[in-house]
Design a protein around this motif. Structure first.
Motif, mmCIF file in Angstrom:
data_model
loop_
_atom_site.group_PDB
_atom_site.id
_atom_site.type_symbol
_atom_site.label_atom_id
_atom_site.label_comp_id
_atom_site.label_asym_id
_atom_site.label_seq_id
_atom_site.Cartn_x
_atom_site.Cartn_y
_atom_site.Cartn_z
ATOM 1 N N LEU A 93 1.136 -1.315 0.533
ATOM 2 C CA LEU A 93 0.262 0.264 0.195
ATOM 3 C C LEU A 93 0.926 0.943 -0.281
ATOM 4 C CD1 LEU A 93 -2.675 -0.166 2.776
ATOM 5 C CD2 LEU A 93 -2.451 -1.181 -0.356
ATOM 6 N N VAL A 94 0.297 2.146 -0.940
ATOM 7 C CA VAL A 94 1.595 3.317 -1.311
ATOM 8 C C VAL A 94 -0.278 5.042 -1.044
ATOM 9 C CG1 VAL A 94 2.476 5.072 -2.237
ATOM 10 C CG2 VAL A 94 2.511 2.195 -2.346
ATOM 11 N N ASP A 95 0.487 5.001 0.650
ATOM 12 C CA ASP A 95 -0.715 6.633 0.984
ATOM 13 C C ASP A 95 -0.318 7.778 1.707
ATOM 14 O OD1 ASP A 95 -3.853 7.043 -0.375
ATOM 15 O OD2 ASP A 95 -3.251 7.771 2.113
ATOM 16 N N ASP A 96 -0.380 8.813 1.547
ATOM 17 C CA ASP A 96 0.441 9.442 2.548
ATOM 18 C C ASP A 96 -0.524 9.322 4.070
ATOM 19 O OD1 ASP A 96 -1.877 10.681 0.920
ATOM 20 O OD2 ASP A 96 -0.664 12.771 1.356
ATOM 21 N N LEU B 273 -1.774 2.148 -5.259
ATOM 22 C CA LEU B 273 -0.645 3.279 -5.369
ATOM 23 C C LEU B 273 -1.435 4.911 -5.400
ATOM 24 C CD1 LEU B 273 1.873 4.803 -6.301
ATOM 25 C CD2 LEU B 273 1.652 4.537 -8.066
ATOM 26 N N ASP B 274 -1.356 5.471 -4.207
ATOM 27 C CA ASP B 274 -1.760 6.652 -4.804
ATOM 28 C C ASP B 274 -1.189 8.083 -5.390
ATOM 29 O OD1 ASP B 274 -3.715 9.226 -2.987
ATOM 30 O OD2 ASP B 274 -2.535 9.424 -1.813
ATOM 31 N N GLY C 117 5.770 13.599 -4.476
ATOM 32 C CA GLY C 117 6.071 13.430 -6.168
ATOM 33 C C GLY C 117 4.537 12.160 -6.271
ATOM 34 N N GLY C 118 4.483 11.692 -6.032
ATOM 35 C CA GLY C 118 2.492 10.937 -6.081
ATOM 36 C C GLY C 118 3.835 9.658 -6.917
ATOM 37 N N GLY C 119 1.917 9.149 -7.079
ATOM 38 C CA GLY C 119 2.609 7.475 -7.886
ATOM 39 C C GLY C 119 3.201 7.602 -9.541
ATOM 40 N N ALA C 120 3.131 9.064 -10.063
ATOM 41 C CA ALA C 120 4.102 8.933 -11.219
ATOM 42 C C ALA C 120 5.602 9.116 -10.471
ATOM 43 C CB ALA C 120 3.889 10.198 -11.799
ATOM 44 N N ALA C 121 5.876 9.740 -10.065
ATOM 45 C CA ALA C 121 7.333 9.648 -9.740
ATOM 46 C C ALA C 121 7.683 8.190 -8.680
ATOM 47 C CB ALA C 121 7.739 10.350 -7.890
ATOM 48 N N VAL C 122 6.539 7.333 -8.577
ATOM 49 C CA VAL C 122 6.825 5.826 -7.893
ATOM 50 C C VAL C 122 7.606 4.802 -9.006
ATOM 51 C CG1 VAL C 122 6.069 3.911 -6.572
ATOM 52 C CG2 VAL C 122 5.499 5.863 -5.600
ATOM 53 N N ALA D 57 3.326 2.446 2.309
ATOM 54 C CA ALA D 57 4.584 3.497 2.759
ATOM 55 C C ALA D 57 4.013 4.534 2.749
ATOM 56 C CB ALA D 57 5.735 2.960 1.351
ATOM 57 N N GLY D 58 4.720 6.040 3.334
ATOM 58 C CA GLY D 58 3.836 7.136 3.231
ATOM 59 C C GLY D 58 4.111 8.053 2.483
ATOM 60 N N SER D 59 5.043 7.963 1.218
ATOM 61 C CA SER D 59 6.008 8.855 0.526
ATOM 62 C C SER D 59 6.712 8.141 -0.275
ATOM 63 C CB SER D 59 7.409 9.210 1.379
ATOM 64 O OG SER D 59 8.111 8.154 2.004
ATOM 65 N N VAL D 60 7.474 8.278 -1.750
ATOM 66 C CA VAL D 60 7.715 8.206 -2.694
ATOM 67 C C VAL D 60 9.002 7.428 -2.524
ATOM 68 C CG1 VAL D 60 8.971 8.435 -4.531
ATOM 69 C CG2 VAL D 60 6.713 10.192 -3.900
#
Length: 219
Positions: A7-10, A58-59, A65-70, A38-41
């Motif tokens: 899970l990726v969300d801040d 992915l958030d 930076g968000g999803g695109a950066a990940v 995770a809560g950050s890129v």
């Protein structure tokens, strides 16, 4: 076979809720195991590399930076990891950006727990998954038919996220003061963003900007 999910969300409270719902599941469904979050890129990139999940939820928007950066940092090294965007945003440019980046699907946070679990299983199996109204954005963006939005728009890509937010409201007929109130910024900052958009698009006034935004389905 258990599907490993990251899970990726801040927002930690949101992650806890998703974890609880997905791991509870329903009788007869293939089990989902939340192997990390995770809560950050940076946390996401490190965690995905270490844990090697099957699917990453992915958030799209995070402060760093968000999803695109990940996607940009993970996919070159781990092309087999499947990404499913889960966001409050249903804006066309957000959907298209993460799909360009390599996500296999995009659903909004209004989705039910059962539907989300099903979406995770479907993308892991190779199916593209979209919330109903979002599928049209993707079809238009990657279509060759006349009038469809281009898959790559160099002019649009020049604009920052905040410039797009301002432009969208401007195209909807909002006054500068109303835009400032909606985005919690000053009128002066709105003016600065509009000037920047005009410069980048080489347009002359808000009416031309409105038409330009409408042509790219930003409104």
């Amino acid at each position: 076979m258990t599907i490993k999910v990251f899970l990726v969300d801040d927002h930690g409270l949101f992650r806890a809720g998703v974890r609880a719902e997905l791991e509870r599941g329903a009788a007869g469904d293939p089990p989902l195991e939340i192997v990390g979050e995770a809560g950050s890129v940076d946390e996401a990139v490190a965690g995905i590399a270490h844990l090697k999940p099957d699917v990453v939820l992915l958030d799209v928007h995070m402060p760093d930076g968000g999803g695109a950066a990940v996607l940009a940092r993970v996919r070159p090294a781990q092309p087999d990891v499947v990404f499913l965007a889960l966001s409050v945003s249903d804006a066309a440019e957000d959907v298209i950006a993460v799909i360009r980046g390599g996500a296999r699907g995009y659903v909004t946070k209004t989705i039910s727990a059962r539907e989300l679990g099903d979406a995770v299983r479907r993308v892991e199996a190779g199916d593209p998954v979209f919330s109903p109204r979002l599928a049209g954005f993707v079809l238009d963006a990657f279509s060759d038919r006349p009038g469809a939005a281009p898959a790559v728009d160099p002019e649009l890509d020049l604009l920052t996220k905040r410039e797009r937010d301002v432009l969208r409201l401007l195209a909807r007929g909002y006054a500068y003061k109303e835009i400032a109130g909606e985005l919690f910024i000053s009128v002066k900052t709105v003016e600065t963003h509009v000037s920047s958009v005009l410069r980048k698009t080489q347009l002359s006034n808000r009416y031309e900007l409105s038409r330009w935004a409408s042509d790219r389905r930003l409104v």
